[in-house]
Design a protein around this motif. Structure first.
Motif, PDB file in Angstrom:
ATOM      1  N   PHE A  21       0.850  -1.177   0.000  1.00  0.00           N
ATOM      2  CA  PHE A  21       0.000   0.000   0.000  1.00  0.00           C
ATOM      3  C   PHE A  21       0.891   1.233   0.000  1.00  0.00           C
ATOM      4  O   PHE A  21       1.916   1.266   0.691  1.00  0.00           O
ATOM      5  CB  PHE A  21      -0.871  -0.043   1.252  1.00  0.00           C
ATOM      6  CG  PHE A  21      -1.738   1.163   1.467  1.00  0.00           C
ATOM      7  CD1 PHE A  21      -2.902   1.336   0.736  1.00  0.00           C
ATOM      8  CD2 PHE A  21      -1.412   2.113   2.422  1.00  0.00           C
ATOM      9  CE1 PHE A  21      -3.709   2.440   0.945  1.00  0.00           C
ATOM     10  CE2 PHE A  21      -2.215   3.213   2.639  1.00  0.00           C
ATOM     11  CZ  PHE A  21      -3.367   3.384   1.896  1.00  0.00           C
ATOM     12  N   GLU A  22       0.521   2.249  -0.746  1.00  0.00           N
ATOM     13  CA  GLU A  22       1.303   3.487  -0.811  1.00  0.00           C
ATOM     14  C   GLU A  22       1.091   4.305   0.463  1.00  0.00           C
ATOM     15  O   GLU A  22       0.315   5.260   0.503  1.00  0.00           O
ATOM     16  CB  GLU A  22       0.899   4.292  -2.046  1.00  0.00           C
ATOM     17  CG  GLU A  22       1.350   3.688  -3.360  1.00  0.00           C
ATOM     18  CD  GLU A  22       2.813   3.988  -3.650  1.00  0.00           C
ATOM     19  OE1 GLU A  22       3.550   4.387  -2.722  1.00  0.00           O
ATOM     20  OE2 GLU A  22       3.223   3.831  -4.805  1.00  0.00           O
ATOM     21  N   GLN A  23       1.786   3.909   1.524  1.00  0.00           N
ATOM     22  CA  GLN A  23       1.609   4.536   2.837  1.00  0.00           C
ATOM     23  C   GLN A  23       1.966   6.029   2.807  1.00  0.00           C
ATOM     24  O   GLN A  23       1.213   6.872   3.312  1.00  0.00           O
ATOM     25  CB  GLN A  23       2.486   3.822   3.871  1.00  0.00           C
ATOM     26  CG  GLN A  23       2.262   2.332   4.006  1.00  0.00           C
ATOM     27  CD  GLN A  23       1.055   1.988   4.847  1.00  0.00           C
ATOM     28  OE1 GLN A  23       0.380   2.865   5.403  1.00  0.00           O
ATOM     29  NE2 GLN A  23       0.769   0.711   4.966  1.00  0.00           N
ATOM     30  N   GLN A  24       3.118   6.342   2.249  1.00  0.00           N
ATOM     31  CA  GLN A  24       3.564   7.735   2.265  1.00  0.00           C
ATOM     32  C   GLN A  24       2.621   8.621   1.464  1.00  0.00           C
ATOM     33  O   GLN A  24       2.267   9.729   1.899  1.00  0.00           O
ATOM     34  CB  GLN A  24       4.994   7.851   1.717  1.00  0.00           C
ATOM     35  CG  GLN A  24       5.535   9.275   1.738  1.00  0.00           C
ATOM     36  CD  GLN A  24       7.020   9.350   1.406  1.00  0.00           C
ATOM     37  OE1 GLN A  24       7.755   8.382   1.598  1.00  0.00           O
ATOM     38  NE2 GLN A  24       7.472  10.490   0.918  1.00  0.00           N
ATOM     39  N   GLN A  25       2.211   8.140   0.312  1.00  0.00           N
ATOM     40  CA  GLN A  25       1.307   8.922  -0.529  1.00  0.00           C
ATOM     41  C   GLN A  25      -0.014   9.191   0.191  1.00  0.00           C
ATOM     42  O   GLN A  25      -0.553  10.310   0.146  1.00  0.00           O
ATOM     43  CB  GLN A  25       1.049   8.178  -1.835  1.00  0.00           C
ATOM     44  CG  GLN A  25       0.123   8.899  -2.795  1.00  0.00           C
ATOM     45  CD  GLN A  25      -0.293   8.000  -3.947  1.00  0.00           C
ATOM     46  OE1 GLN A  25      -1.177   7.157  -3.820  1.00  0.00           O
ATOM     47  NE2 GLN A  25       0.364   8.168  -5.086  1.00  0.00           N
ATOM     48  N   ALA A  26      -0.544   8.180   0.883  1.00  0.00           N
ATOM     49  CA  ALA A  26      -1.820   8.345   1.581  1.00  0.00           C
ATOM     50  C   ALA A  26      -1.695   9.358   2.717  1.00  0.00           C
ATOM     51  O   ALA A  26      -2.575  10.206   2.921  1.00  0.00           O
ATOM     52  CB  ALA A  26      -2.300   7.003   2.124  1.00  0.00           C
ATOM     53  N   ALA A  27      -0.593   9.280   3.479  1.00  0.00           N
ATOM     54  CA  ALA A  27      -0.374  10.237   4.557  1.00  0.00           C
ATOM     55  C   ALA A  27      -0.210  11.648   3.997  1.00  0.00           C
ATOM     56  O   ALA A  27      -0.714  12.625   4.572  1.00  0.00           O
ATOM     57  CB  ALA A  27       0.847   9.841   5.373  1.00  0.00           C
ATOM     58  N   PHE A  28       0.503  11.754   2.879  1.00  0.00           N
ATOM     59  CA  PHE A  28       0.662  13.064   2.224  1.00  0.00           C
ATOM     60  C   PHE A  28      -0.701  13.662   1.901  1.00  0.00           C
ATOM     61  O   PHE A  28      -0.965  14.844   2.179  1.00  0.00           O
ATOM     62  CB  PHE A  28       1.492  12.923   0.947  1.00  0.00           C
ATOM     63  CG  PHE A  28       1.491  14.165   0.092  1.00  0.00           C
ATOM     64  CD1 PHE A  28       2.399  15.177   0.318  1.00  0.00           C
ATOM     65  CD2 PHE A  28       0.570  14.311  -0.948  1.00  0.00           C
ATOM     66  CE1 PHE A  28       2.395  16.334  -0.461  1.00  0.00           C
ATOM     67  CE2 PHE A  28       0.555  15.455  -1.730  1.00  0.00           C
ATOM     68  CZ  PHE A  28       1.469  16.473  -1.486  1.00  0.00           C
ATOM     69  N   HIS A  29      -1.593  12.883   1.306  1.00  0.00           N
ATOM     70  CA  HIS A  29      -2.902  13.398   0.904  1.00  0.00           C
ATOM     71  C   HIS A  29      -3.729  13.819   2.126  1.00  0.00           C
ATOM     72  O   HIS A  29      -4.461  14.825   2.059  1.00  0.00           O
ATOM     73  CB  HIS A  29      -3.654  12.356   0.089  1.00  0.00           C
ATOM     74  CG  HIS A  29      -3.125  12.179  -1.301  1.00  0.00           C
ATOM     75  ND1 HIS A  29      -2.853  13.229  -2.144  1.00  0.00           N
ATOM     76  CD2 HIS A  29      -2.790  11.062  -2.007  1.00  0.00           C
ATOM     77  CE1 HIS A  29      -2.398  12.797  -3.301  1.00  0.00           C
ATOM     78  NE2 HIS A  29      -2.339  11.471  -3.235  1.00  0.00           N
ATOM     79  N   ALA A  30      -3.621  13.078   3.229  1.00  0.00           N
ATOM     80  CA  ALA A  30      -4.365  13.439   4.438  1.00  0.00           C
ATOM     81  C   ALA A  30      -3.899  14.784   4.987  1.00  0.00           C
ATOM     82  O   ALA A  30      -4.719  15.664   5.299  1.00  0.00           O
ATOM     83  CB  ALA A  30      -4.200  12.353   5.490  1.00  0.00           C
TER      84      ALA A  30
END
Length: 336
Positions: free
Chosen positions: A159-168
């Motif tokens: 899962f793209e963890q960093q990308q998801a946190a960035f979007h949040a």
């Protein structure tokens, strides 16, 4: 003593067909499978799977290692895995990695000793080099979840963890927040490191200076969210929004903020991660990141069956998150 031959005579099929039904091998029509299982029930036949596994060098089972059994996140994973594997006619054997790389490796070796046809490993702690060594040396096919293995993209589901946190965090900034605090997961894990990196990336993207005083280091538990929020409040750096790197920590943070007299979301906006079932029913309902663990375990199981059948595997694309926007975020001091 009832035998496989008795079952075949009662079902009106060959003994070889009964064997294929029990072992989940070959193409057997659903009506034939139903007839075999009905005959087994009527005769009270119980196959000796241990003897079969010794004879066939296969237990007709899929092994699954999870980090631990806590929380609804792994509950979703286990339910989906059981549903898919049982539908295939195989058996699911689950064990616990106890959140350490040594125990995760030991769990994998235990399942290999049990002659599982394939193993699915959800890992939080094993290093990339250790995982690659497992893929190369283990006599059993293995799929890895929750880790990107660039050298073996067909053997990992991540899962793209960093990308998801960035979007949040980017969403919080777009809502007018600039002083944003963060409570991390267990920072020794690649998952926690990636989510913290996403938080930092969003700040940098908007030219907001990173302040280490606005970061508390948790362990993914409700208690650590509570303690982390208290320590952030005590540091007195001020924040109008808080990004908790999982929903359990967000729940703990809610209590600490409430005790400090902070209103949510009027005084502090709160964003979580994982979209646990309770998130929508909190007060206020928690904005969070949905992680598609159901689809990820399905992809891992499908790849595992291809490995068992000796098929060629194609690399899998990384999975991405989805922001679930609810009532815990309000416009911040810098809202246009």
């Amino acid at each position: 003593m009832i035998t496989m031959l008795d079952v075949s005579l009662r079902a009106g099929v060959s003994k070889a067909t009964v064997s294929r039904v029990l072992n989940g091998t070959g193409q057997v029509k659903k009506s034939t499978r139903d007839a075999v299982f009905k005959a087994m029930d009527e005769l009270g036949y119980r196959p000796n799977f241990l003897a079969q596994s010794l004879a066939n060098k296969s237990s007709n089972s899929i092994g699954l290692v999870v980090s631990n059994f806590d929380g609804p996140y792994f509950g979703r994973l286990l339910r989906q895995a059981a549903k898919l594997i049982e539908a295939s006619g195989k058996h699911l054997i689950v064990t616990d990695g106890h959140d350490t790389p040594e125990d995760e490796l030991q769990a994998v070796q235990l399942l290999a000793d049990r002659r599982c046809d394939a193993i699915i490993l959800y890992t939080r702690f094993m290093s990339e080099s250790a995982l690659m060594a497992l893929l190369d040396s283990l006599p059993v096919p293995i799929m890895v979840i929750n880790r990107d293995l660039p050298q073996a993209r067909a053997r990992c589901v991540f899962f793209e963890q960093q990308q998801a946190a960035f979007h949040a965090v980017d969403y919080l900034i777009q809502q007018g927040h600039r002083e944003i605090a963060c409570i991390t997961g267990p920072i020794a894990t690649p998952t926690a490191q990636a989510r913290l990196a996403g938080y930092q990336q969003a700040l940098e993207h908007h030219k907001i200076a990173f302040d280490d005083a606005r970061v508390a280091y948790g362990d993914s538990s409700v208690q650590s969210g509570y303690q982390g929020s208290r320590s952030l409040l005590a540091a007195d750096t001020g924040f109008s929004a808080l990004f908790a790197c999982n929903d359990d920590m967000a729940v703990g943070a809610m209590k600490a903020l409430h005790e400090a007299g902070k209103r949510l979301p009027q005084d502090v906006s709160l964003f979580g991660f994982d979209d646990e079932p309770s998130a929508a029913y909190l007060q206020p309902a928690l904005s969070t990141v949905y992680l598609p663990i159901d689809v990820m375990i399905e992809a891992a199981i499908s790849q595992a069956f291809r490995l068992i059948n000796g098929e060629n595997l194609s690399p899998l694309s990384p999975f991405t998150g989805e922001l679930r926007l609810r009532d815990s975020v309000a416009p911040g001091p810098y809202a246009g």
